[in-house]
Design a protein around this motif. Structure first.
Motif, PDB file in Angstrom:
ATOM      1  N   ALA A   3      49.595 -38.191  41.184  1.00  0.00           N
ATOM      2  CA  ALA A   3      49.339 -36.846  40.122  1.00  0.00           C
ATOM      3  C   ALA A   3      49.308 -35.567  40.828  1.00  0.00           C
ATOM      4  O   ALA A   3      48.900 -34.625  40.084  1.00  0.00           O
ATOM      5  N   ALA A   4      49.910 -35.550  42.020  1.00  0.00           N
ATOM      6  CA  ALA A   4      50.163 -34.356  42.563  1.00  0.00           C
ATOM      7  C   ALA A   4      50.479 -33.164  41.827  1.00  0.00           C
ATOM      8  O   ALA A   4      50.025 -31.956  41.853  1.00  0.00           O
ATOM      9  N   GLY A   5      51.640 -33.117  41.264  1.00  0.00           N
ATOM     10  CA  GLY A   5      52.366 -32.229  40.451  1.00  0.00           C
ATOM     11  C   GLY A   5      51.331 -31.861  39.205  1.00  0.00           C
ATOM     12  O   GLY A   5      51.502 -30.830  38.690  1.00  0.00           O
ATOM     13  N   GLY A  57      48.443 -46.295  45.791  1.00  0.00           N
ATOM     14  CA  GLY A  57      48.056 -45.220  46.875  1.00  0.00           C
ATOM     15  C   GLY A  57      46.647 -45.091  47.114  1.00  0.00           C
ATOM     16  O   GLY A  57      46.139 -44.031  47.643  1.00  0.00           O
ATOM     17  N   GLY A  58      45.762 -46.147  47.023  1.00  0.00           N
ATOM     18  CA  GLY A  58      44.555 -46.274  47.384  1.00  0.00           C
ATOM     19  C   GLY A  58      43.491 -45.586  46.549  1.00  0.00           C
ATOM     20  O   GLY A  58      43.913 -45.353  45.402  1.00  0.00           O
ATOM     21  N   VAL A  59      42.367 -45.273  47.167  1.00  0.00           N
ATOM     22  CA  VAL A  59      41.330 -44.520  46.503  1.00  0.00           C
ATOM     23  C   VAL A  59      41.674 -43.120  45.818  1.00  0.00           C
ATOM     24  O   VAL A  59      41.458 -42.823  44.734  1.00  0.00           O
ATOM     25  N   GLY A  60      42.395 -42.257  46.541  1.00  0.00           N
ATOM     26  CA  GLY A  60      42.678 -41.242  46.074  1.00  0.00           C
ATOM     27  C   GLY A  60      43.671 -41.132  44.906  1.00  0.00           C
ATOM     28  O   GLY A  60      43.633 -40.262  43.942  1.00  0.00           O
ATOM     29  N   ARG A  61      44.681 -41.911  44.788  1.00  0.00           N
ATOM     30  CA  ARG A  61      45.442 -42.441  43.631  1.00  0.00           C
ATOM     31  C   ARG A  61      44.618 -42.771  42.267  1.00  0.00           C
ATOM     32  O   ARG A  61      44.981 -42.368  41.166  1.00  0.00           O
ATOM     33  N   VAL A  62      43.728 -43.596  42.542  1.00  0.00           N
ATOM     34  CA  VAL A  62      42.743 -44.123  41.745  1.00  0.00           C
ATOM     35  C   VAL A  62      41.955 -42.899  41.175  1.00  0.00           C
ATOM     36  O   VAL A  62      42.041 -42.502  39.894  1.00  0.00           O
ATOM     37  N   ALA A  63      41.468 -42.174  41.853  1.00  0.00           N
ATOM     38  CA  ALA A  63      40.689 -40.980  41.380  1.00  0.00           C
ATOM     39  C   ALA A  63      41.541 -39.804  40.703  1.00  0.00           C
ATOM     40  O   ALA A  63      41.106 -39.379  39.620  1.00  0.00           O
ATOM     41  N   ASP A  64      42.845 -39.729  41.161  1.00  0.00           N
ATOM     42  CA  ASP A  64      43.611 -38.847  40.401  1.00  0.00           C
ATOM     43  C   ASP A  64      43.891 -39.347  39.089  1.00  0.00           C
ATOM     44  O   ASP A  64      44.080 -38.628  38.086  1.00  0.00           O
ATOM     45  N   CYS A  65      44.408 -40.578  38.835  1.00  0.00           N
ATOM     46  CA  CYS A  65      44.582 -41.321  37.791  1.00  0.00           C
ATOM     47  C   CYS A  65      43.451 -41.029  36.622  1.00  0.00           C
ATOM     48  O   CYS A  65      43.636 -40.807  35.573  1.00  0.00           O
ATOM     49  N   ALA A  66      42.372 -41.476  37.257  1.00  0.00           N
ATOM     50  CA  ALA A  66      40.997 -41.278  36.263  1.00  0.00           C
ATOM     51  C   ALA A  66      41.069 -39.798  35.830  1.00  0.00           C
ATOM     52  O   ALA A  66      40.523 -39.413  34.723  1.00  0.00           O
ATOM     53  N   ILE A  67      41.300 -38.787  36.570  1.00  0.00           N
ATOM     54  CA  ILE A  67      41.220 -37.343  36.209  1.00  0.00           C
ATOM     55  C   ILE A  67      41.950 -37.022  35.355  1.00  0.00           C
ATOM     56  O   ILE A  67      41.755 -36.417  34.106  1.00  0.00           O
ATOM     57  N   VAL A  68      43.262 -37.362  35.555  1.00  0.00           N
ATOM     58  CA  VAL A  68      44.489 -37.202  34.693  1.00  0.00           C
ATOM     59  C   VAL A  68      44.077 -37.813  33.262  1.00  0.00           C
ATOM     60  O   VAL A  68      44.503 -37.326  31.987  1.00  0.00           O
ATOM     61  N   ALA A  69      43.760 -39.231  33.156  1.00  0.00           N
ATOM     62  CA  ALA A  69      43.534 -39.936  32.089  1.00  0.00           C
ATOM     63  C   ALA A  69      42.572 -39.144  31.100  1.00  0.00           C
ATOM     64  O   ALA A  69      42.502 -39.024  29.928  1.00  0.00           O
ATOM     65  N   LEU A  70      41.436 -38.766  31.736  1.00  0.00           N
ATOM     66  CA  LEU A  70      40.262 -38.308  31.115  1.00  0.00           C
ATOM     67  C   LEU A  70      40.774 -36.805  30.525  1.00  0.00           C
ATOM     68  O   LEU A  70      40.265 -36.638  29.498  1.00  0.00           O
ATOM     69  N   ASN A  71      41.508 -35.971  31.263  1.00  0.00           N
ATOM     70  CA  ASN A  71      41.897 -34.805  30.868  1.00  0.00           C
ATOM     71  C   ASN A  71      42.691 -35.103  29.537  1.00  0.00           C
ATOM     72  O   ASN A  71      42.665 -34.095  28.696  1.00  0.00           O
TER      73      ASN A  71
END
Length: 193
Positions: free
Chosen positions: A147-149, A37-51
Motif C-alpha cells: 500500500a506504499a502508493g 510482505g509480513g507484518v508491515g503489509r498486514v498493518a498497511d492493509c488494515a489501515i487502508v481497509a479501515l480508511n
C-alpha cells in the motif's frame, strides 16, 4: 529401528504428505498480506481497509480513528483500538509486530506449512497460495503488492474514489468574496440584464 526412531519417520512422512498435498487453502486477506510482505503489509492493509470504510483517517503518515462500527476482523479491531488517539503509521507497525493477532496468523500459516522458521519465511507451498491469491480478482491489489502508493501521499477520508459534490445553485457570501479577490473587484459581480 527403535520405537523413537520409527515415530520420527512416521511424523516426517505425515507432515510431508499433508504439506505437499497440492490443496490450496482459503486464506483471508490478512493471511495473504502476511505471506506477501509480513507484518508491515498486514498493518498497511488494515489501515487502508479501515480508511476505505470510513473508520480511520490517514493524513501525512499519521492515523486516527473516527467513530463508527467496530471492525469484524481481529487485526482491524487491534488497529482501530490502538489508533483511538492520533498515531504514526510506524507506531501502528510496531504495535502489531508484538500483537497476539499477528502471532496467531504466523502460527496458523506455520501449522499449514506456508511459512517456516522464527522469521516466518514463506515456503514453496506458501508461494503457491500467494500466486493463487494473485489470480483472484476479489483480492485488493494493495494486499498483494503493498500500500506504499496509497499511504505515502496525504489521504483524507475515505481513500478510493473521490465523491463528487453537487453544484450549489447560488453562490455563498464566502464564494463571492473569494471570486472578488481573484477578479480584482471590491464587490461581487452582478450581471445586469
Amino acid at each position: 529401528m527403535r520405537c523413537g526412531e520409527r515415530g520420527a519417520v512416521v511424523r516426517w512422512v505425515f507432515r510431508r504428505s499433508s504439506r505437499g498435498s497440492g490443496e490450496v487453502r482459503d486464506l483471508d486477506v490478512y493471511e495473504i498480506a502476511f505471506l506477501g510482505g509480513g507484518v508491515g503489509r498486514v498493518a498497511d492493509c488494515a489501515i487502508v481497509a479501515l480508511n476505505r470504510r470510513g473508520l480511520l483517517v490517514v493524513h501525512a503518515a499519521r492515523v486516527r480513528t473516527v467513530d463508527g462500527e467496530l471492525p469484524g476482523h481481529a487485526v482491524e479491531r487491534r488497529v482501530y483500538a490502538y489508533c483511538g488517539r492520533e498515531r504514526s503509521i510506524g507506531a501502528v507497525h510496531s504495535d502489531l509486530q508484538r500483537s497476539r493477532e499477528i502471532w496467531e496468523i504466523g502460527r496458523r500459516l506455520a501449522a499449514w506449512g506456508l511459512v517456516r522458521g522464527a522469521d516466518r519465511r514463506v515456503t514453496r507451498e506458501g508461494r503457491r497460495h500467494l500466486e493463487a491469491a494473485g489470480r483472484d480478482a476479489s483480492i485488493p491489489q494493495y494486499v498483494l503488492h503493498g500500500a506504499a502508493g496509497l499511504l505515502d501521499s496525504t489521504a483524507g477520508r475515505p481513500m478510493g474514489p473521490t465523491p463528487v459534490a453537487a453544484p450549489r445553485p447560488h453562490p455563498t457570501p464566502q464564494t463571492q468574496r473569494r471570486q472578488s479577490r481573484t477578479t480584482g473587484s471590491k464587490s461581487p459581480r452582478l450581471d445586469a440584464d
